[in-house]
Design a protein around this motif. Structure first.
Motif, PDB file in Angstrom:
ATOM      1  N   ASP A  45     -10.021  -1.897 -11.985  1.00 19.68           N
ATOM      2  CA  ASP A  45      -8.591  -2.093 -11.785  1.00 19.68           C
ATOM      3  C   ASP A  45      -7.839  -0.790 -12.018  1.00 19.68           C
ATOM      4  N   GLY A  46      -8.253  -0.041 -13.018  1.00 18.33           N
ATOM      5  CA  GLY A  46      -7.630   1.257 -13.284  1.00 18.33           C
ATOM      6  C   GLY A  46      -7.853   2.237 -12.153  1.00 18.33           C
ATOM      7  N   LEU A  47      -9.035   2.200 -11.560  1.00 19.13           N
ATOM      8  CA  LEU A  47      -9.316   3.062 -10.411  1.00 19.13           C
ATOM      9  C   LEU A  47      -8.420   2.706  -9.230  1.00 19.13           C
ATOM     10  N   ALA A  48      -8.197   1.418  -9.017  1.00 18.91           N
ATOM     11  CA  ALA A  48      -7.343   0.988  -7.905  1.00 18.91           C
ATOM     12  C   ALA A  48      -5.912   1.475  -8.103  1.00 18.91           C
ATOM     13  N   VAL A  49      -5.394   1.323  -9.310  1.00 16.14           N
ATOM     14  CA  VAL A  49      -4.025   1.761  -9.595  1.00 16.14           C
ATOM     15  C   VAL A  49      -3.917   3.279  -9.489  1.00 16.14           C
ATOM     16  N   ALA A  50      -4.895   3.997 -10.047  1.00 21.41           N
ATOM     17  CA  ALA A  50      -4.877   5.461  -9.976  1.00 21.41           C
ATOM     18  C   ALA A  50      -4.959   5.941  -8.530  1.00 21.41           C
ATOM     19  N   SER A  51      -5.750   5.264  -7.719  1.00 26.04           N
ATOM     20  CA  SER A  51      -5.853   5.625  -6.306  1.00 26.04           C
ATOM     21  C   SER A  51      -4.515   5.474  -5.608  1.00 26.04           C
ATOM     22  N   PHE A  52      -3.831   4.368  -5.891  1.00 25.03           N
ATOM     23  CA  PHE A  52      -2.523   4.125  -5.289  1.00 25.03           C
ATOM     24  C   PHE A  52      -1.522   5.198  -5.712  1.00 25.03           C
ATOM     25  N   VAL A  53      -1.468   5.500  -6.998  1.00 21.12           N
ATOM     26  CA  VAL A  53      -0.501   6.482  -7.504  1.00 21.12           C
ATOM     27  C   VAL A  53      -0.805   7.878  -6.964  1.00 21.12           C
ATOM     28  N   LEU A  54      -2.081   8.267  -6.976  1.00 19.49           N
ATOM     29  CA  LEU A  54      -2.432   9.600  -6.469  1.00 19.49           C
ATOM     30  C   LEU A  54      -2.165   9.725  -4.974  1.00 19.49           C
ATOM     31  N   GLY A  55      -2.422   8.650  -4.232  1.00 25.17           N
ATOM     32  CA  GLY A  55      -2.117   8.682  -2.799  1.00 25.17           C
ATOM     33  C   GLY A  55      -0.631   8.798  -2.537  1.00 25.17           C
ATOM     34  N   LEU A  56       0.169   8.117  -3.342  1.00 24.81           N
ATOM     35  CA  LEU A  56       1.616   8.164  -3.180  1.00 24.81           C
ATOM     36  C   LEU A  56       2.167   9.547  -3.526  1.00 24.81           C
ATOM     37  N   VAL A  57       1.716  10.112  -4.637  1.00 29.24           N
ATOM     38  CA  VAL A  57       2.166  11.447  -5.036  1.00 29.24           C
ATOM     39  C   VAL A  57       1.640  12.494  -4.057  1.00 29.24           C
ATOM     40  N   GLY A  58       0.450  12.267  -3.523  1.00 31.49           N
ATOM     41  CA  GLY A  58      -0.149  13.215  -2.594  1.00 31.49           C
ATOM     42  C   GLY A  58       0.608  13.351  -1.288  1.00 31.49           C
ATOM     43  N   ILE A  64      -3.954  18.242  -0.233  1.00 31.24           N
ATOM     44  CA  ILE A  64      -5.326  18.694   0.006  1.00 31.24           C
ATOM     45  C   ILE A  64      -6.255  18.273  -1.131  1.00 31.24           C
ATOM     46  N   LEU A  65      -5.688  18.083  -2.324  1.00 38.45           N
ATOM     47  CA  LEU A  65      -6.477  17.690  -3.485  1.00 38.45           C
ATOM     48  C   LEU A  65      -6.360  16.185  -3.773  1.00 38.45           C
ATOM     49  N   LEU A  66      -5.147  15.663  -3.724  1.00 43.29           N
ATOM     50  CA  LEU A  66      -4.920  14.279  -4.119  1.00 43.29           C
ATOM     51  C   LEU A  66      -5.362  13.267  -3.051  1.00 43.29           C
ATOM     52  N   GLY A  67      -5.319  13.637  -1.782  1.00 46.20           N
ATOM     53  CA  GLY A  67      -5.743  12.729  -0.716  1.00 46.20           C
ATOM     54  C   GLY A  67      -7.206  12.315  -0.833  1.00 46.20           C
ATOM     55  N   PRO A  68      -8.123  13.288  -0.855  1.00 44.27           N
ATOM     56  CA  PRO A  68      -9.534  12.912  -1.012  1.00 44.27           C
ATOM     57  C   PRO A  68      -9.832  12.211  -2.334  1.00 44.27           C
ATOM     58  N   THR A  69      -9.119  12.608  -3.401  1.00 44.96           N
ATOM     59  CA  THR A  69      -9.324  11.945  -4.695  1.00 44.96           C
ATOM     60  C   THR A  69      -8.911  10.480  -4.621  1.00 44.96           C
ATOM     61  N   ALA A  70      -7.785  10.206  -3.967  1.00 48.81           N
ATOM     62  CA  ALA A  70      -7.326   8.822  -3.810  1.00 48.81           C
ATOM     63  C   ALA A  70      -8.316   8.009  -2.983  1.00 48.81           C
ATOM     64  N   ILE A  71      -8.880   8.621  -1.958  1.00 48.51           N
ATOM     65  CA  ILE A  71      -9.858   7.919  -1.112  1.00 48.51           C
ATOM     66  C   ILE A  71     -11.106   7.563  -1.913  1.00 48.51           C
ATOM     67  N   VAL A  72     -11.624   8.516  -2.667  1.00 50.40           N
ATOM     68  CA  VAL A  72     -12.843   8.277  -3.453  1.00 50.40           C
ATOM     69  C   VAL A  72     -12.598   7.202  -4.512  1.00 50.40           C
ATOM     70  N   MET A  73     -11.460   7.286  -5.196  1.00 54.50           N
ATOM     71  CA  MET A  73     -11.167   6.290  -6.239  1.00 54.50           C
ATOM     72  C   MET A  73     -10.986   4.896  -5.642  1.00 54.50           C
ATOM     73  N   ALA A  74     -10.357   4.813  -4.480  1.00 53.06           N
ATOM     74  CA  ALA A  74     -10.175   3.509  -3.834  1.00 53.06           C
ATOM     75  C   ALA A  74     -11.521   2.916  -3.431  1.00 53.06           C
ATOM     76  N   LEU A  75     -12.398   3.735  -2.883  1.00 56.41           N
ATOM     77  CA  LEU A  75     -13.712   3.236  -2.485  1.00 56.41           C
ATOM     78  C   LEU A  75     -14.533   2.802  -3.697  1.00 56.41           C
ATOM     79  N   LEU A  76     -14.429   3.543  -4.795  1.00 55.23           N
ATOM     80  CA  LEU A  76     -15.130   3.136  -6.020  1.00 55.23           C
ATOM     81  C   LEU A  76     -14.586   1.811  -6.553  1.00 55.23           C
ATOM     82  N   ALA A  77     -13.267   1.658  -6.530  1.00 57.18           N
ATOM     83  CA  ALA A  77     -12.660   0.414  -7.010  1.00 57.18           C
ATOM     84  C   ALA A  77     -13.086  -0.768  -6.142  1.00 57.18           C
ATOM     85  N   LEU A  78     -13.125  -0.584  -4.838  1.00 56.25           N
ATOM     86  CA  LEU A  78     -13.552  -1.667  -3.948  1.00 56.25           C
ATOM     87  C   LEU A  78     -15.033  -1.977  -4.129  1.00 56.25           C
ATOM     88  N   ALA A  79     -15.849  -0.952  -4.353  1.00 55.52           N
ATOM     89  CA  ALA A  79     -17.279  -1.171  -4.558  1.00 55.52           C
ATOM     90  C   ALA A  79     -17.545  -1.901  -5.867  1.00 55.52           C
TER      91      ALA A  79
END
Length: 118
Positions: A45-58, A64-79
């Motif tokens: 759940d924390g990964l999902a929220v962090a992904s959302f926040v990083l994607g929004l700030v990105g 260039i840094l926050l976009g891929p990080t948000a993608i990886v965190m979202a995929l980990l949260a879904l997995a």
């Protein structure tokens, strides 16, 4: 103290809440690994929220840094089967949008920096 009529003695039971978790006897819990599952669920759940926040700030800075990080965190949260699937999907979409904004900026300006002036 007066006795109740009819010969019956009233028994009072006092319950004291010490704040401690109830003791479990061996074999009383059918799922012995329930605590690690709850911790993994909270982490997902924390990964999902962090992904959302990083994607929004990105969308505004460091895409260039926050976009891929948000993608990886979202995929980990879904997995990890997060309960906040919608937020994880939004984080994934925002991470992709970050990279799209970056691609548009590089194509239009030839640089990865924002240029608000004319």
């Amino acid at each position: 103290m007066p006795q109740p009529t009819g010969g019956a003695v009233a028994a009072r039971q006092y319950v004291v809440d010490t704040g401690a978790a109830p003791r479990k006897t061996p074999g009383s819990d059918s799922r012995p690994d329930s605590a690690p599952r709850r911790a993994a669920g909270r982490e997902a759940d924390g990964l999902a929220v962090a992904s959302f926040v990083l994607g929004l700030v990105g969308l505004l800075v460091f895409n260039i840094l926050l976009g891929p990080t948000a993608i990886v965190m979202a995929l980990l949260a879904l997995a990890r089967r997060t309960r906040r699937r919608g937020r994880a999907w939004l984080g994934l979409a925002l991470g992709v949008a970050d990279l799209t904004v970056l691609a548009v900026l590089v194509t239009a300006n030839g640089t990865v920096a924002w240029s608000l002036g004319g």
